[in-house]
Each structure stands twice: as structure tokens, then as C-alpha cells.
Design an enzyme around this catalytic site. Structure first.
Site, short mmCIF file in Angstrom:
data_model
loop_
_atom_site.label_atom_id
_atom_site.label_comp_id
_atom_site.label_asym_id
_atom_site.label_seq_id
_atom_site.Cartn_x
_atom_site.Cartn_y
_atom_site.Cartn_z
CB CYS A 328 -0.97 -0.06 1.18
SG CYS A 328 -2.22 1.24 1.20
CG LEU A 329 -0.29 5.25 1.32
CD1 LEU A 329 -0.88 6.14 2.39
CD2 LEU A 329 0.13 6.08 0.12
#
Length: 598
Positions: A328-329
Site C-alpha cells: 500500500c502506501l
């Protein structure tokens, strides 16, 4: 033996180190105070943004007689279906409406009169509004998405599924249980209402214990915290294979979630699987920030987070090249860091990367999916105001946005099951993890929304580090990129755009499932599969997502197995695990202390 690697909290990097400033500095405090009060009433949604979207759509629709004629014809076609439908329904007693993939109407009761008529009427309204809110020439794409999304939300409120007297499944269950299902549902509602009132009156009340506690039920893989600073703990896991690869795997999870989604129960732990295959595994565990961390920015997460972990892993493994993995991030941060490291190739002391794996991680945010509904200048100004006073974005505030994106499953489905059918809430390790929310510092959250989601600086070559723009084209190590089919957070076609931003070897995998369940896809999990296409090589013509999908092969099973083979191919020969023993002193047993912060 080395001394424990722990550092004292340091002063956050100065703003000019990354050349990003929060917008607070140019806004009058009175405006921030007013916006803060407004944001608390609206849940952080900008009224101005919503009004502008509807005005844009309404004005352009009023100037589009052709579109109006199309909507009129659609309405006439829908009305023309009713005589035949009613005749079949009254004659046969049952007629199943065309529900498509809408599972809300899958119960057999919806095929009986008059419930089939209610379902058909709702589904026709839904189709009409979908046509009305899309394809209006001249409307900004963002405004079209907002209007279409809001129309779906309002229609979902009006769905007959949500009203006990109109829902045949609820009525049938009430009859079969002699009303006890409704009684239990009322008890559930009263209990939840009491908790909500208590939390409103006592906002600092301790949260209820999670059903699955880290270190007790989940995050059980043995290891040690070998480094700690003001932002991260670094966990080194104990080998589970007598022979291990020299190149370690460092996992960089997203800071908007607790790391143990990748180390849930023993049977579905990605960490345990990698260890069993002979990989050394390190994991970053992010601190759950509070008001004192409001000025931590993206540069701090890069320097004190990713770079600090890479340096420690490099030293512990005697400067072995690292298989860096970001989720993800965390994957976005890893891509930023890899581009920065590529500029330091002449620095012999800099950590070396053997490969990069990006799991459901975007590097191009031009099409961020439905999460982009909450991101424009007006919306970010409202979020800044919401965070301004408390110094962070609360996990519950962020979780509400994700619930809206999947409201049918996360809101309305629960209301029906829990309150109208009287069923007890079920939970599992993934659901419990999802409830273990984290906070995000004011400055960091403002920076990444503005410079990644809103302005797409990384993909456009404008993201600055040490005053210089970073370019993903500088990355030369092989990439393993995973997207998931049903991802509302990082749509797979957006993730796929890494092909256009880099000029290195890219293996792309499209896994079944969503943003979380598609990544936590252990071998043996029923009904799991992934799609695999040709490897994109250096200098080759870059494929687009649609052409790749047409030629991709569907493989049953877990993509973890394919990933392990890819990591092994990009590693040197295995050595005895005893020869690669951890030389860093332990600062405590895994899963550490930061993951326990609530």
C-alpha cells in the site's frame, strides 16, 4: 556482539529539506477554526466540494437536450417492461428480477410478489440514475464521480432491503423465530447505541479489547526488535528453515495500518510463509503517532523510517543486497526511496537493493479510484482544518471514509444482519486487525494527499528530495508488482502504470480479491487465483493494462508461491541459517511495543 540499535527521538526535519509546506501557514487561524467546526459536523466532507459537483452536473445536464432525450427513452423502456413483468408475476406467482451481481436481492423471497416488484423498481431507478450522472458532456471527471457516488449512496439508503416490512428475508426469519430475531436485533441496536453515547460523552474512554490481540492471537511469528527510533521498530524474525538465502526481505507496511496484517494467524501469515521458504525477513512496525508528532512529514517517514531500516538491515546482514517489499502506501514510500537511492549509486555505504516488490501500491495517482472522491483542493482544506486542532487524523475518521466506499458490505449489510435478522457479529483475524486503527500526523497526511494524490508529483517527476526531483526511471533493479481485482484503495489499473514510469524488468501479477484479502492470500485458500502475463523488460514497448489483461494466464492458487520463486531467482545460493545468525542485540521480543499503541 553489537550494541542495541536504539536512538533517541530527534527533531523532525525542517520543511525546506523536502520543500513542502503545510497550507496552515498561509491561512488565517480564524478560518481554520471555523472550518474545523464545520468539518466536525460534516465528518470531514467539504460542503463546497459537494455543491460545486452537483452544480457542475446540473448545469451541464440542463444544456444537454440530447442526453435528456436519452434519459427519457431509458425511462420509457423501463416502463414498457412492466406490463409483461406484472403479467408473469401475477400468473406464475414468482418472477425473479434481473439483479445482476447485486447480492442484496439473492434471497428467494425477492422473486415473490410484491417483493419482486419492489426490487425491480429499485434496480431500474439505480440504472436510470447511473446513466443520468455519467456521460454528461462538459462535466469535470472528478465532479462526475462525486455526483455518481452520492447518487448511489442515497439510493442505497432507500433500498427496500433496508426496511424490515419490505424485506422478505427479514419477515421470513421473524416468522420462523416467532419474532425473536427482531428482539435480538433490537437488543444489538440498544447495546451499540449505548456504546456510541458513552464514547460521545467520554471521548477518551479506553477502546474495547480486540478479539484478536497482537502477540496473543495474531503477530505470533518469533523474532526480536533489533532497532528502535522515534518512528519505527525494526523486527528481525527467527529463521524457520535450516537454510536461508543471503539476501534478506525487508517489508515496509503502510503507516495507515498495523503491520501485522502480513503476520496474522500462523496459517495465513506472509512472514511465516517466507521464513518457511528460506528467506530472512525483517519488518517495519510504525509508531502510532499522537498530537506531539503533528510536524512529522513525508521526509521523516523516508529518513527515519525506510532509510533507517534499510541501513540497519544492511549492517545486520553484512551489507547483503535487500529484497525490499512495500505494501500500500509503504510501497509508494519504497518507490520514492528507491529512486532516491538510485542517485546515490556512487555511495558505497548506501544500502543496496536486490529487488523491489510493490503490493497494491500506487506510484501514479492520476486515477486513484473511488478514494479520489475525497480529494480535491476544497476537500483537503477541510481535512487540514479537521487535523489542525488535534494534530493528527484519527483512525476512526479515516475508517469512515473507507466504509463509505464499500457501504453495501460494511454498513447496510451489517445493519440488516445485525439489527433486522438479529444475527451476532462474526469476526476473524482480518476483521479484528481492521478495527485496530492508527493515526496519521497532520503534516505527513497533508503532504502526501497534496503532492501524491492531488498533484501526482511522483509520476510527473516533480517530487523533491534534498531539493532535487526524483525519477522512477532511475530504478534499475527488477520489480515484482501485485494488483488486486477488487481494490477500491489502489485500483489495479492504477498500480499497473508503474510500467510506464520505469525502464527495468517488471513482473506484474493480478490477484483475486480486494486490497487486503487479495494480498493475504495464503496457499490452500479456497477459490484464490492470480493472473500472470509476460515480463516487461528493459527497453521493450510498455504494455497498457487492457492489452496485458487479454493475454494474461489465469493460475489457480496463491500468488505467494510464484513470488517466492521470483525472489529465489533473484537471490544467491542458500546458506546455513546458523551462519547468518542475528548479531544485533534484542530490544525486546516481537511484535514489539509500537504495535500495542492504541
Amino acid at each position: 556482539m553489537n550494541q542495541p540499535s536504539s536512538t533517541a527521538p530527534s527533531t523532525p526535519a525542517q520543511p525546506d529539506s523536502i520543500c513542502y509546506l503545510t497550507r496552515e501557514q498561509s491561512v488565517h487561524p480564524l478560518d481554520l477554526a471555523l472550518h474545523n467546526q464545520l468539518a466536525q459536523w460534516t465528518g470531514g466532507i467539504s460542503p463546497a466540494s459537494v455543491i460545486l459537483a452537483w452544480l457542475d452536473w446540473g448545469l451541464h445536464l440542463s444544456f444537454a437536450p440530447g442526453k435528456q432525450m436519452e434519459l427519457q427513452r431509458l425511462w420509457q423502456q423501463q416502463m414498457a417492461e412492466w406490463p409483461l413483468f406484472l403479467g408473469q408475476a401475477l400468473q406464475n406467482g414468482t418472477t425473479q428480477p434481473e439483479v445482476g451481481d447485486d447480492k442484496r436481492y439473492s434471497h428467494t423471497g425477492w422473486s415473490a410478489w410484491p417483493y419482486n416488484a419492489l426490487a425491480k423498481s429499485f434496480l431500474q431507478s439505480q440504472a436510470w440514475w447511473d446513466s443520468a450522472t455519467t456521460g454528461v458532456r462538459g462535466v469535470q471527471s472528478h465532479h462526475e464521480n462525486v455526483v455518481s457516488f452520492m447518487a448511489r449512496q442515497w439510493l442505497d439508503v432507500l433500498s427496500p432491503v433496508n426496511y424490515p416490512a419490505l424485506n422478505p428475508e427479514v419477515l421470513e426469519t421473524a416468522r420462523n423465530t416467532q419474532g425473536s430475531s427482531l428482539q435480538h436485533g433490537m437488543q444489538h441496536w440498544m447495546q451499540d447505541a449505548a456504546v456510541a453515547v458513552q464514547q460521545k460523552l467520554q471521548p477518551n474512554i479506553t477502546a474495547q479489547d480486540l478479539p484478536y490481540q497482537p502477540g496473543r492471537d495474531v503477530a505470533l511469528t518469533e523474532g526480536s526488535v533489533v532497532f528502535r527510533n522515534q518512528l519505527i521498530e525494526l523486527i528481525h524474525y527467527r529463521p524457520l528453515n535450516p537454510n536461508t538465502y543471503a539476501e534478506p526481505v525487508l517489508i515496509v507496511p503502510s503507516w495507515i495500518m498495523k503491520f501485522y496484517i502480513l503476520d496474522l494467524s500462523p496459517h495465513n501469515s506472509m512472514v511465516r510463509y517466507l521464513l518457511e521458504q528460506g528467506h530472512q525477513v525483517f519488518m517495519i512496525s510504525w509508531k502510532n503517532p499522537d498530537a506531539a508528532d503533528r510536524d512529522l512529514g513525508m521526509n521523516d517517514y523516508l529518513e527515519s523510517g525506510l532509510f533507517a531500516a534499510l541501513q540497519q538491515v544492511s549492517e545486520i546482514t553484512q551489507h547483503a543486497a535487500i529484497h525490499a517489499t512495500g505494501y500500500c502506501l509503504g510501497g509508494t514510500l519504497l518507490a520514492i526511496g528507491a529512486a532516491a537511492l538510485a542517485k546515490r549509486q556512487s555511495d558505497n555505504n548506501a544500502p543496496k537493493l536486490a529487488s523491489i516488490s510493490l503490493l497494491a501500491a500506487q506510484t501514479d495517482f492520476s486515477e486513484p479510484g473511488e478514494l479520489g472522491l475525497f480529494i480535491d483542493e476544497s476537500q483537503l482544506a477541510m481535512l487540514d482544518a479537521l487535523m489542525w486542532k488535534q494534530g493528527y487524523l484519527d483512525g476512526k475518521q479515516m475508517g469512515a471514509s473507507f466504509q463509505l466506499l464499500n457501504s453495501r458490505d460494511l454498513i447496510w449489510s451489517r445493519i440488516m444482519r445485525h439489527y433486522m435478522l438479529g444475527e451476532e457479529d462474526t469476526t476473524n483475524d482480518l476483521m479484528s486487525w481492521n478495527a485496530d486503527t492508527t493515526r496519521m500526523p497532520y503534516r505527513m497526511h497533508s503532504e502526501y494527499l497534496q503532492h501524491l494524490f492531488l498533484h501526482n508529483d511522483l509520476a510527473q517527476g516533480r517530487y523533491l528530495y534534498e531539493g532535487q526531483p526524483l525519477h522512477l526511471q532511475d530504478i534499475q533493479v527488477p520489480l515484482y508488482v501485485v494488483g488486486t481485482v477488487k481494490d477500491h484503495v489502489s485500483p489495479w489499473k492504477s498500480v499497473f502504470k508503474i510500467h510506464q514510469l520505469t525502464d527495468t524488468t517488471v513482473d506484474f501479477i493480478l490477484a483475486s480479491g480486494g486490497h487486503n484479502a487479495g494480498i493475504v492470500s495464503e496457499p490452500g485458500h479456497a477459490h484464490r487465483s492470480y493472473q500472470l502475463g509476460a515480463t516487461s523488460t528493459h527497453g521493450a514497448i510498455k504494455p497498457d493494462a487492457e492489452s496485458w489483461l487479454k493475454t494474461a494466464e489465469t493460475v489457480p492458487g496463491s500468488w505467494w508461491e510464484h513470488w517466492h520463486l521470483w525472489l529465489a531467482k533473484n537471490s544467491s545460493a542458500t546458506k546455513s541459517a546458523a551462519q547468518q545468525a542475528d548479531t544485533a542485540a534484542s530490544l525486546g521480543a516481537a511484535p514489539g511495543t509500537y504495535v500495542m499503541m492504541r
